[in-house]
Enzyme design. Structure first.
Site, mmCIF file in Angstrom:
data_model
loop_
_atom_site.group_PDB
_atom_site.id
_atom_site.type_symbol
_atom_site.label_atom_id
_atom_site.label_comp_id
_atom_site.label_asym_id
_atom_site.label_seq_id
_atom_site.Cartn_x
_atom_site.Cartn_y
_atom_site.Cartn_z
ATOM 1 N N GLY A 151 0.850 -1.193 0.000
ATOM 2 C CA GLY A 151 0.000 0.000 0.000
ATOM 3 C C GLY A 151 0.876 1.229 0.000
ATOM 4 O O GLY A 151 2.070 1.145 0.305
ATOM 5 N N CYS A 195 5.091 -6.317 1.592
ATOM 6 C CA CYS A 195 5.483 -4.912 1.701
ATOM 7 C C CYS A 195 4.721 -4.229 2.855
ATOM 8 O O CYS A 195 4.908 -4.596 3.992
ATOM 9 C CB CYS A 195 5.292 -4.203 0.356
ATOM 10 N N TYR A 196 3.839 -3.280 2.549
ATOM 11 C CA TYR A 196 3.068 -2.639 3.624
ATOM 12 C C TYR A 196 2.368 -3.691 4.479
ATOM 13 O O TYR A 196 2.316 -3.580 5.707
ATOM 14 C CB TYR A 196 2.024 -1.690 3.018
ATOM 15 N N HIS A 243 8.247 -7.701 -3.369
ATOM 16 C CA HIS A 243 6.982 -8.000 -4.067
ATOM 17 C C HIS A 243 7.088 -9.313 -4.842
ATOM 18 O O HIS A 243 7.603 -9.329 -5.966
ATOM 19 C CB HIS A 243 6.623 -6.855 -5.026
ATOM 20 N N GLU A 299 4.769 -10.859 -6.286
ATOM 21 C CA GLU A 299 3.780 -10.934 -7.369
ATOM 22 C C GLU A 299 4.280 -10.344 -8.680
ATOM 23 O O GLU A 299 3.672 -10.557 -9.720
ATOM 24 C CB GLU A 299 2.470 -10.241 -6.933
ATOM 25 N N GLY A 346 -20.584 -10.659 -30.373
ATOM 26 C CA GLY A 346 -19.479 -11.247 -31.119
ATOM 27 C C GLY A 346 -18.179 -11.083 -30.339
ATOM 28 O O GLY A 346 -17.176 -11.699 -30.656
ATOM 29 N N VAL A 362 -15.637 -11.381 -26.937
ATOM 30 C CA VAL A 362 -15.290 -12.557 -26.133
ATOM 31 C C VAL A 362 -16.234 -12.733 -24.939
ATOM 32 O O VAL A 362 -16.753 -13.821 -24.692
ATOM 33 C CB VAL A 362 -13.845 -12.428 -25.568
ATOM 34 N N ASP A 363 -16.466 -11.639 -24.207
ATOM 35 C CA ASP A 363 -17.185 -11.774 -22.946
ATOM 36 C C ASP A 363 -18.625 -12.228 -23.146
ATOM 37 O O ASP A 363 -19.101 -13.154 -22.477
ATOM 38 C CB ASP A 363 -17.155 -10.456 -22.157
ATOM 39 N N SER A 364 -19.330 -11.578 -24.069
ATOM 40 C CA SER A 364 -20.724 -11.975 -24.257
ATOM 41 C C SER A 364 -20.797 -13.380 -24.856
ATOM 42 O O SER A 364 -21.703 -14.149 -24.542
ATOM 43 C CB SER A 364 -21.494 -10.959 -25.115
ATOM 44 N N ALA A 365 -19.832 -13.741 -25.676
ATOM 45 C CA ALA A 365 -19.845 -15.077 -26.282
ATOM 46 C C ALA A 365 -19.640 -16.159 -25.211
ATOM 47 O O ALA A 365 -20.362 -17.158 -25.187
ATOM 48 C CB ALA A 365 -18.757 -15.180 -27.348
ATOM 49 N N LYS A 404 -9.958 -11.528 -17.477
ATOM 50 C CA LYS A 404 -10.109 -11.736 -18.921
ATOM 51 C C LYS A 404 -9.447 -13.031 -19.418
ATOM 52 O O LYS A 404 -10.049 -13.774 -20.190
ATOM 53 C CB LYS A 404 -9.501 -10.544 -19.665
#
Ligand code: XMP
Length: 517
Positions: A61, A88-89, A176, A178, A231, A233-236, A373
């Protein structure tokens, strides 16, 4: 199963102390096949207990633990017996709240530094070399670990760069783990999960799908569901998931606005109607969109006209959807984190499917709201969606309408579709598609003089735009090799009638945006 973790009986909470790294931590945990969820630092010990996590990670943070109003965690969290890793924090906070000491050092440590590991029998650093590169970003430093906890590593400017105690289940790293620049970062996170928390790493795409299917069936019962299929990605993926759960009770609506990429509508129909047998209402609304756009040149007016007409067309189609009471939305986890919202029951004004209006009363089904995603893409592949859909680049709701500067006409759309197809095809042939966030062509409202085969030409230029990005908030222009640009340019000029010049956009975002309008 853990009630808070879709598809898993193992949940790890990532407490977000305001660093830009909380999402990254959550993703690293998921890469280790453990479901993770980001929570606010105001979470109480009782709320943590109710979620029954197997482990908790405190993120970094921007604050100093000594600052006025520095955010702390409810001390009751330490009494729950759940293993905690502070980063870290987060590590400094654990030290400060548990009898350790955090001090201002003379100089902070930023960027890469060398970590020296003391001894070899550590849980976090087990199996890593005695000296290793880690990435640091801190000013304060832990000078004494929490009471009864041992320091296990140091750096030139951080005497306690890591600490751990398996009895008290407290772990901390000043660096870190990550970020990519920390050599053994993912290993450290996995060591904490496996040996600190006893995680088995059983969270898979198949388990997410099974859980989502069950939840959707329970939510919907015998009722009907509608989904606007763009058409994208997400809605498909959302539609494929809902279809797996409830089959015929789902009706998809695909509105062809006339502003789609070349062959896009065909691909959607092919995939969903022919391969999946989904009930699909296909609305060819091209003419309506072109007449609504006639004479409009101002970008916002264009967007508004497209958005409004989309709603009207969708509403007309809705009548065919057997009295649907639910609407599928492709909301993703980053949208949920950013809006800070809990589950919304009725639709809000600004949504992925093209700004459906507030007064459209549907209950929402959001089967992707816990996924990032790349995880959505994996779920899509697992469900059998083809790569052309699953690996597709983001595409704006108003489509080619915002890539044609000035008035949008059918002829201009045809020109742009053709050029756009070539740009993307050349990039694919060069094997560069996966490195590029978005690549497309823009048709400006100017013409220039050229010469082709001894003849004077007066034609449109095509502007190629290709950017790299992590999240579309910022972007850089892609360093496409000259020979690829060259083949794009010569193909566009030779194959697309009316185009006699090609330019490459070398503007980053900011100051530019990705789209031209
Ligand atoms: P800009 O142009 O603002 O775009 O840098 C950022 C990202 O958003 C996409 N975009 C849209 N997506 N509806 C959408 O669903 C829209 O109206 C819209 N406008 C821009 C753009 O393609 C880029 O990925």
């Amino acid at each position: 199963m853990n009630a808070s973790a879709p598809g898993s009986d193992e949940l790890v909470l990532v407490v977000d102390f305001g660093a830009q790294y909380a999402q990254l931590i959550a993703r690293r945990v998921r890469e280790a096949r453990v479901y993770s969820e980001i929570v606010a630092p105001t979470i109480s010990a009782a709320e943590v207990a109710a979620k029954a996590p197997i482990g908790i990670i405190f993120s970094g943070g921007p604050d100093s633990v000594h600052a006025d109003g520095a955010i702390a965690i409810d001390p009751g969290v330490y009494e729950l017996g759940v293993p905690i890793l502070g980063i870290c924090y987060g590590a400094q906070l654990i030290a400060q709240q548990n009898g350790g000491l955090v001090d201002r050092t003379d100089r902070g440590e930023y960027g890469r530094t060398t970590l020296t590991v003391d001894g070899t029998d550590s849980t976090l650093l087990g199996g890593t070399p005695a000296e290793q590169k880690v990435w640091m970003s801190h000013f304060d430093a832990i000078v004494k670990p929490p009471l009864g906890v041992t320091a296990i590593a140091s750096t030139p400017d951080a005497p306690v760069a890591a600490f751990e105690d398996s009895e008290q289940k407290l772990y901390g790293v000043q660096f870190h783990p990550e970020v990519m620049h920390t050599e053994h970062g993912q290993h450290v996170i996995e060591q904490f999960l496996e040996h600190g928390c006893g995680a088995t790493g059983s969270w898979t795409m198949a388990s997410i799908i099974d859980t989502a299917v069950e939840q959707i069936r329970e939510q919907v019962g015998e009722r009907q569901v509608i989904c606007a299929l763009s058409g994208g990605v997400d809605s498909a993926v959302a539609a494929a998931l809902v279809h797996k759960a409830i089959g015929d009770q789902l009706t998809c609506v695909h509105v062809d606005t006339g502003l789609m990429r070349l062959h896009e509508a065909d691909q959607v129909i092919e995939t969903f109607e022919r391969n999946f047998g989904v009930h699909l209402i296909f609305v060819d609304a091209g003419e309506r969109f072109f007449s609504a756009l006639a004479d409009i040149t101002e970008p916002e007016a264009k967007r508004k006209a497209i958005g409004e007409l989309f709603i009207r067309v969708f509403e007309d189609a809705k009548a065919e959807a057997k009295g649907a009471e639910f609407l599928v939305q492709g909301t993703l986890y980053p949208d949920v984190i950013e809006s800070g919202s809990e589950h919304a029951s009725t639709i809000k004004s600004h949504h992925n499917v093209g700004g459906l209006p507030e007064d459209m009363e549907f209950e929402l089904i959001e089967p992707l709201r816990s996924l990032f995603k790349d995880e959505v893409r994996q779920v899509g592949s697992e469900l059998g969606l083809p790569d052309e859909i699953v690996q597709r680049q983001p595409f704006p709701g108003p489509g080619l309408g915002v890539r044609i500067i000035g008035e949008v006409t059918p002829d201009k759309v045809a020109t742009l579709q053709h050029a756009d197809f070539i740009v993307r095809e050349e990039l694919r042939k060069a094997g560069l598609e996966s490195e590029i966030w978005q690549s497309f062509a823009v048709l400006p409202d100017i013409r220039s003089v050229g010469v082709m085969g001894d003849e004077r030409t007066y034609g449109y230029p095509i502007i190629i735009r290709a950017v790299t990005s992590e999240d579309a908030m910022t972007a850089d222009w892609a360093r496409i090799p000259y020979d690829v640009l060259e083949s794009m340019s010569s193909r566009v000029i030779n194959e697309v009638p009316g185009v006699n010049r090609v330019a490459y956009d070398i503007t980053s975002k900011p100051p530019g945006t990705i789209e031209w309008e």
